[in-house]
Design an enzyme around this catalytic site. Sequence first.
Site, PDB file in Angstrom:
ATOM      1  N   ARG A  17       0.817  -1.226   0.000  1.00  0.00           N
ATOM      2  CA  ARG A  17       0.000   0.000   0.000  1.00  0.00           C
ATOM      3  C   ARG A  17       0.847   1.271   0.000  1.00  0.00           C
ATOM      4  O   ARG A  17       0.486   2.283   0.601  1.00  0.00           O
ATOM      5  CB  ARG A  17      -0.966   0.034   1.203  1.00  0.00           C
ATOM      6  CG  ARG A  17      -1.945  -1.093   1.240  1.00  0.00           C
ATOM      7  CD  ARG A  17      -2.982  -1.050   0.122  1.00  0.00           C
ATOM      8  NE  ARG A  17      -3.762  -2.258   0.142  1.00  0.00           N
ATOM      9  CZ  ARG A  17      -3.461  -3.355  -0.584  1.00  0.00           C
ATOM     10  NH1 ARG A  17      -2.429  -3.369  -1.421  1.00  0.00           N
ATOM     11  NH2 ARG A  17      -4.210  -4.424  -0.500  1.00  0.00           N
TER      12      ARG A  17
ATOM     13  N   SER B 171     -10.342  -0.077   4.138  1.00  0.00           N
ATOM     14  CA  SER B 171      -9.486  -0.474   5.267  1.00  0.00           C
ATOM     15  C   SER B 171      -8.831   0.767   5.861  1.00  0.00           C
ATOM     16  O   SER B 171      -8.171   1.519   5.151  1.00  0.00           O
ATOM     17  CB  SER B 171      -8.410  -1.442   4.803  1.00  0.00           C
ATOM     18  OG  SER B 171      -9.020  -2.657   4.428  1.00  0.00           O
TER      19      SER B 171
ATOM     20  N   GLU C  11      -3.863   3.535   6.855  1.00  0.00           N
ATOM     21  CA  GLU C  11      -3.810   3.316   5.401  1.00  0.00           C
ATOM     22  C   GLU C  11      -4.565   4.460   4.713  1.00  0.00           C
ATOM     23  O   GLU C  11      -4.146   4.960   3.667  1.00  0.00           O
ATOM     24  CB  GLU C  11      -4.458   1.969   5.038  1.00  0.00           C
ATOM     25  CG  GLU C  11      -4.489   1.714   3.529  1.00  0.00           C
ATOM     26  CD  GLU C  11      -4.950   0.300   3.177  1.00  0.00           C
ATOM     27  OE1 GLU C  11      -4.644  -0.645   3.936  1.00  0.00           O
ATOM     28  OE2 GLU C  11      -5.617   0.145   2.138  1.00  0.00           O
TER      29      GLU C  11
HETATM   30  C1  LIG Z   1     -15.672   0.016   0.336  1.00  0.00           C
HETATM   31  C2  LIG Z   1     -14.190   0.158   0.044  1.00  0.00           C
HETATM   32  C3  LIG Z   1     -13.431  -0.954  -0.230  1.00  0.00           C
HETATM   33  C4  LIG Z   1     -12.060  -0.841  -0.507  1.00  0.00           C
HETATM   34  N1  LIG Z   1     -11.347  -1.976  -0.778  1.00  0.00           N
HETATM   35  C5  LIG Z   1     -10.048  -1.866  -1.118  1.00  0.00           C
HETATM   36  C6  LIG Z   1      -9.281  -3.025  -1.448  1.00  0.00           C
HETATM   37  O1  LIG Z   1      -9.781  -4.143  -1.467  1.00  0.00           O
HETATM   38  N2  LIG Z   1      -7.969  -2.848  -1.778  1.00  0.00           N
HETATM   39  C7  LIG Z   1      -7.379  -1.622  -1.789  1.00  0.00           C
HETATM   40  O2  LIG Z   1      -6.192  -1.522  -2.120  1.00  0.00           O
HETATM   41  N3  LIG Z   1      -8.082  -0.519  -1.446  1.00  0.00           N
HETATM   42  C8  LIG Z   1      -9.383  -0.597  -1.115  1.00  0.00           C
HETATM   43  N4  LIG Z   1     -10.077   0.531  -0.779  1.00  0.00           N
HETATM   44  C9  LIG Z   1      -9.379   1.821  -0.695  1.00  0.00           C
HETATM   45  C10 LIG Z   1      -9.347   2.632  -1.987  1.00  0.00           C
HETATM   46  O3  LIG Z   1     -10.416   2.258  -2.859  1.00  0.00           O
HETATM   47  C11 LIG Z   1      -8.007   2.498  -2.712  1.00  0.00           C
HETATM   48  O4  LIG Z   1      -6.944   2.965  -1.920  1.00  0.00           O
HETATM   49  C12 LIG Z   1      -8.001   3.250  -4.044  1.00  0.00           C
HETATM   50  O5  LIG Z   1      -6.851   2.899  -4.768  1.00  0.00           O
HETATM   51  C13 LIG Z   1      -8.029   4.766  -3.873  1.00  0.00           C
HETATM   52  O6  LIG Z   1      -8.324   5.355  -5.119  1.00  0.00           O
HETATM   53  P1  LIG Z   1      -9.094   6.744  -5.204  1.00  0.00           P
HETATM   54  O7  LIG Z   1      -9.201   7.120  -6.634  1.00  0.00           O
HETATM   55  O8  LIG Z   1     -10.370   6.716  -4.457  1.00  0.00           O
HETATM   56  O9  LIG Z   1      -8.042   7.718  -4.485  1.00  0.00           O
HETATM   57  P2  LIG Z   1      -8.297   8.783  -3.318  1.00  0.00           P
HETATM   58  O10 LIG Z   1      -8.927   8.139  -2.150  1.00  0.00           O
HETATM   59  O11 LIG Z   1      -8.958   9.982  -3.869  1.00  0.00           O
HETATM   60  O12 LIG Z   1      -6.773   9.129  -2.949  1.00  0.00           O
HETATM   61  C14 LIG Z   1      -5.972   8.174  -2.294  1.00  0.00           C
HETATM   62  C15 LIG Z   1      -4.495   8.594  -2.408  1.00  0.00           C
HETATM   63  O13 LIG Z   1      -4.100   8.511  -3.770  1.00  0.00           O
HETATM   64  C16 LIG Z   1      -3.587   9.758  -4.208  1.00  0.00           C
HETATM   65  N5  LIG Z   1      -3.984   9.928  -5.607  1.00  0.00           N
HETATM   66  C17 LIG Z   1      -5.222   9.848  -6.154  1.00  0.00           C
HETATM   67  N6  LIG Z   1      -5.161  10.064  -7.481  1.00  0.00           N
HETATM   68  C18 LIG Z   1      -3.855  10.293  -7.772  1.00  0.00           C
HETATM   69  C19 LIG Z   1      -3.137  10.600  -8.976  1.00  0.00           C
HETATM   70  N7  LIG Z   1      -3.764  10.734 -10.146  1.00  0.00           N
HETATM   71  N8  LIG Z   1      -1.797  10.752  -8.907  1.00  0.00           N
HETATM   72  C20 LIG Z   1      -1.144  10.631  -7.722  1.00  0.00           C
HETATM   73  N9  LIG Z   1      -1.758  10.372  -6.560  1.00  0.00           N
HETATM   74  C21 LIG Z   1      -3.105  10.201  -6.585  1.00  0.00           C
HETATM   75  C22 LIG Z   1      -4.229  10.806  -3.298  1.00  0.00           C
HETATM   76  O14 LIG Z   1      -3.431  11.984  -3.225  1.00  0.00           O
HETATM   77  C23 LIG Z   1      -4.251  10.046  -1.976  1.00  0.00           C
HETATM   78  O15 LIG Z   1      -2.987  10.101  -1.356  1.00  0.00           O
HETATM   79  C24 LIG Z   1     -11.448   0.438  -0.502  1.00  0.00           C
HETATM   80  C25 LIG Z   1     -12.234   1.575  -0.230  1.00  0.00           C
HETATM   81  C26 LIG Z   1     -13.591   1.439   0.030  1.00  0.00           C
HETATM   82  C27 LIG Z   1     -14.395   2.694   0.300  1.00  0.00           C
END
Ligand SMILES: Cc1cc2nc3c(=O)[nH]c(=O)nc-3n(C[C@H](O)[C@H](O)[C@H](O)COP(=O)(O)OP(=O)(O)OC[C@H]3O[C@@H](n4cnc5c(N)ncnc54)[C@H](O)[C@@H]3O)c2cc1C
Length: 307
Positions: free
Chosen positions: A179, A228, A298
């Site tokens: 992560r 998480s 996380e």
């Molecule tokens: C119900 C639920 C289930 C989930 N299950 C999982 C799972 O099974 N596995 C898992 O790994 N995660 C899981 N997650 C967490 C999340 O979905 C992941 O971490 C996902 O990759 C975040 O993507 P996001 O677009 O929502 O980013 P955001 O939440 O908007 O941002 C997360 C981080 O990424 C950075 N970021 C976003 N876009 C960019 C970009 N273009 N360039 C550089 N940095 C960027 C942001 O600055 C921040 O630090 C879950 C979340 C929820 C709500």
Amino acid sequence: MTFPDIISDLRVRTPALRGRLVPNQPLAELTWFRVGGPAQLLFMPEDEQDLSYFLAHLPPEIPVTVIGLGSNLIVRDGGVPGVVIRLGRGFSNVVAEPGQRIRAGAAVPDVKVARAAQDAGIAGLAFFRGIPGAIGGALRMNGGAYGGETKDVLVAARGVDRTGRTRVFSNAEMQYSYRNCGVPDDVIFTEALFQGSAGDPAIITAEMDKITESRETTQPIKSRTGGSTFKNPPGHKAWQLIDAAGCRGLTIRAAQVSELHCNFLINRGGANAADIETLGETVRSRVREISGVELEWEIKRIGAERG
Ligand SMILES: Cc1cc2nc3c(=O)[nH]c(=O)nc-3n(C[C@H](O)[C@H](O)[C@H](O)COP(=O)(O)OP(=O)(O)OC[C@H]3O[C@@H](n4cnc5c(N)ncnc54)[C@H](O)[C@@H]3O)c2cc1C
């Protein structure tokens, strides 16, 4: 709360800008938790060139924060000073390429990458079905689920740094660990190239259906949550430590540790960011007391506490 205006000066500095600038954009509606204050300025670039142009002309003292679909974020109640960047339409192409590869813009939801691979008979990317973020977030977080991780399938990622320079990172240069991505925080990812392998569409479909079903029964995916909350410490599962510390269902005002999956925090409606963060810190200290293990967040927390 509202931030002072910075848009007028930026418009003068960037006459050729094509993307949208929105002052004091509420961020709660752009995140899964539905909490937090506004962005001083939200910028939605048209495309990668527009993003580079903006960053190259943005005074260096103005902080920049990038968000994706907000599925791993707590935006604090005081909002986010400076510029918040959110990628949209110009970053949402996803195509299959020869050699079992998928090229995807950073704003493409992970699930669409899984579907594009499924349609093209490419195996190895079905795990993206289980992650509700977009590709930029997956690249930054090394998103993973059901035995697969971004680092297992990434060939290279493109991005733009704080000075506006376009950069390309090989898988090794992403310096991935659990992560976590070692690329400097200022880099905004714009595109990814993934490598899969030849697969049988029926088997890929069955795998994706299994993931969908498993998520629905084991995670509160219809709740206001951030997934998480804490990383699994080496040798432990975060949820087991939280359960053993008696925190399942623990509530602070409208913020609650999920009964279904106790590494998930939930906004039951009406919680603010401080409630959720305080609940998370309470869980951390109870786990520390009971098991001696230090949980690491996380979920990313951004912005300022309300003054
Ligand atoms: C119900 C639920 C289930 C989930 N299950 C999982 C799972 O099974 N596995 C898992 O790994 N995660 C899981 N997650 C967490 C999340 O979905 C992941 O971490 C996902 O990759 C975040 O993507 P996001 O677009 O929502 O980013 P955001 O939440 O908007 O941002 C997360 C981080 O990424 C950075 N970021 C976003 N876009 C960019 C970009 N273009 N360039 C550089 N940095 C960027 C942001 O600055 C921040 O630090 C879950 C979340 C929820 C709500």
